[in-house]
Design an enzyme around this catalytic site. Sequence first.
Site, PDB file in Angstrom:
ATOM      1  CG  ASP A   1      -1.757   1.390   1.169  1.00  0.00           C
ATOM      2  OD1 ASP A   1      -2.299   1.230   0.364  1.00  0.00           O
ATOM      3  OD2 ASP A   1      -2.454   1.336   2.182  1.00  0.00           O
TER       4      ASP A   1
ATOM      5  CG  HIS B   1      -5.051   8.244   3.348  1.00  0.00           C
ATOM      6  ND1 HIS B   1      -4.636   8.708   2.119  1.00  0.00           N
ATOM      7  CD2 HIS B   1      -5.723   6.575   2.960  1.00  0.00           C
ATOM      8  CE1 HIS B   1      -4.299   7.789   1.809  1.00  0.00           C
ATOM      9  NE2 HIS B   1      -4.776   6.839   1.724  1.00  0.00           N
TER      10      HIS B   1
ATOM     11  CB  THR C   1      -9.274   5.051   9.730  1.00  0.00           C
ATOM     12  OG1 THR C   1      -8.320   5.424   8.957  1.00  0.00           O
ATOM     13  CG2 THR C   1     -10.159   5.849  10.848  1.00  0.00           C
TER      14      THR C   1
HETATM   15  P1  13P Z   1      -8.895   4.785   5.585  1.00  0.00           P
HETATM   16  O1  13P Z   1      -7.581   4.784   6.375  1.00  0.00           O
HETATM   17  O2  13P Z   1      -9.061   6.008   5.876  1.00  0.00           O
HETATM   18  O3  13P Z   1      -9.245   3.572   5.591  1.00  0.00           O
HETATM   19  O4  13P Z   1      -7.941   4.846   4.746  1.00  0.00           O
HETATM   20  C1  13P Z   1      -7.139   3.834   3.906  1.00  0.00           C
HETATM   21  C2  13P Z   1      -6.131   4.286   2.306  1.00  0.00           C
HETATM   22  O5  13P Z   1      -6.280   3.983   2.245  1.00  0.00           O
HETATM   23  C3  13P Z   1      -4.687   2.730   2.357  1.00  0.00           C
HETATM   24  O6  13P Z   1      -4.263   2.684   1.840  1.00  0.00           O
HETATM   25  O1  G3H Z   2      -3.636   5.212   3.683  1.00  0.00           O
HETATM   26  C1  G3H Z   2      -2.980   5.252   4.848  1.00  0.00           C
HETATM   27  C2  G3H Z   2      -2.737   3.708   5.826  1.00  0.00           C
HETATM   28  O2  G3H Z   2      -4.002   4.293   6.139  1.00  0.00           O
HETATM   29  C3  G3H Z   2      -1.570   3.161   5.719  1.00  0.00           C
HETATM   30  O3  G3H Z   2      -1.094   4.354   7.234  1.00  0.00           O
HETATM   31  O4  G3H Z   2       1.396   4.420   6.777  1.00  0.00           O
HETATM   32  O5  G3H Z   2       0.136   4.614   9.025  1.00  0.00           O
HETATM   33  O6  G3H Z   2       0.377   2.435   8.017  1.00  0.00           O
HETATM   34  P1  G3H Z   2      -0.005   3.130   7.847  1.00  0.00           P
HETATM   35 ZN    ZN Z   3      -4.421   5.083   0.791  1.00  0.00          ZN
END
Ligand code: 13P
Ligand code: G3H
Ligand code: ZN
Length: 284
Positions: free
Chosen positions: A82, A180, A233
């Site tokens: 990710d 996010h 989240t």
């Molecule tokens: P949220 O934490 O807002 O659900 O977003 C997740 C996300 O986009 C991870 O790439």
């Molecule tokens: O896109 C963001 C994700 O929620 C990942 O968050 O970088 O704190 O693991 P993080």
């Molecule tokens: Zn994201």
Amino acid sequence: MALVTVNELLFKAEEEGYAVGAFNANNMEIVQAILEAAKRENAPVIMQASQGAIAYAGLDFITEMVRLAAMASTVPVALHLDHGTDFDQVVRCIRSGFTSVMYDGSKLPLEENIALTRKVLEMTRPIGVSVEAELGKIGGTEDNVHVSEKDAMYTDPEEARYFVEQTGVESLAIAIGTAHGQYKGEPELDFDRLAKIKALVKIPIVLHGSSGVPDESVRRAIELGVRKVNIDTNIREAFVGEMRRVMMEKPDEIDPRKILGPAREAATAIISEKIRLFGSSGKA
Ligand code: 13P
Ligand code: G3H
Ligand code: ZN
């Protein structure tokens, strides 16, 4: 079964008009919760690890936990990086066994984002690893987006067409008003923009920052072509909320399993709910 690619999962989702949930795997209990929810719903699922999750748990631990989950399952599981912002990180994940990567060059000037996304694809195509890219700026919820700034931040449909044409990328994360983290108010998505993008770009669209987006908006986004929905989240809230509740109720509890076990179940419940919302129940 062995880990599958994200392309394989999104291809079927595109054919049948639903979205696959992509859930952030931050520790063992959350990996188990994602697997359990996918099994209960008989759904395909994407487990994704951010650079932060990899720094926290260690790349080998993340890969092996998810690989083990996939092996123990009859539902298809993909392992995806990710928001990879670093080419070397992308390479390390692929070598470790990830079946999909996001190369996130959204903070770079367009031509640099194109060049680096292409470089990632040159590497992944011969080995069959899937690639997601990002165009536009998906904010943090702390960033208040004023109407006047929307055009600067949100994904431009023509630019999306050009980007996909130039890179040949396999799925695209777009900015249409999600952010996010926890929202302060209710997010309003730019569905017209999504429809325009989908008309010009024939690959699966990815929605980031999907926690806290009203169910109706998520459904509409899927109708308009979103095929991968990212959730982190909402899992954090459910997991830590339950840990907090148990610790308040039993302040003398010192067995971590008695705190993390209920948290894992709370995470399983919210992930199952999301899978149903995305229409991927029964699609394994
Ligand atoms: P949220 O934490 O807002 O659900 O977003 C997740 C996300 O986009 C991870 O790439
Ligand atoms: O896109 C963001 C994700 O929620 C990942 O968050 O970088 O704190 O693991 P993080
Ligand atoms: Zn994201």
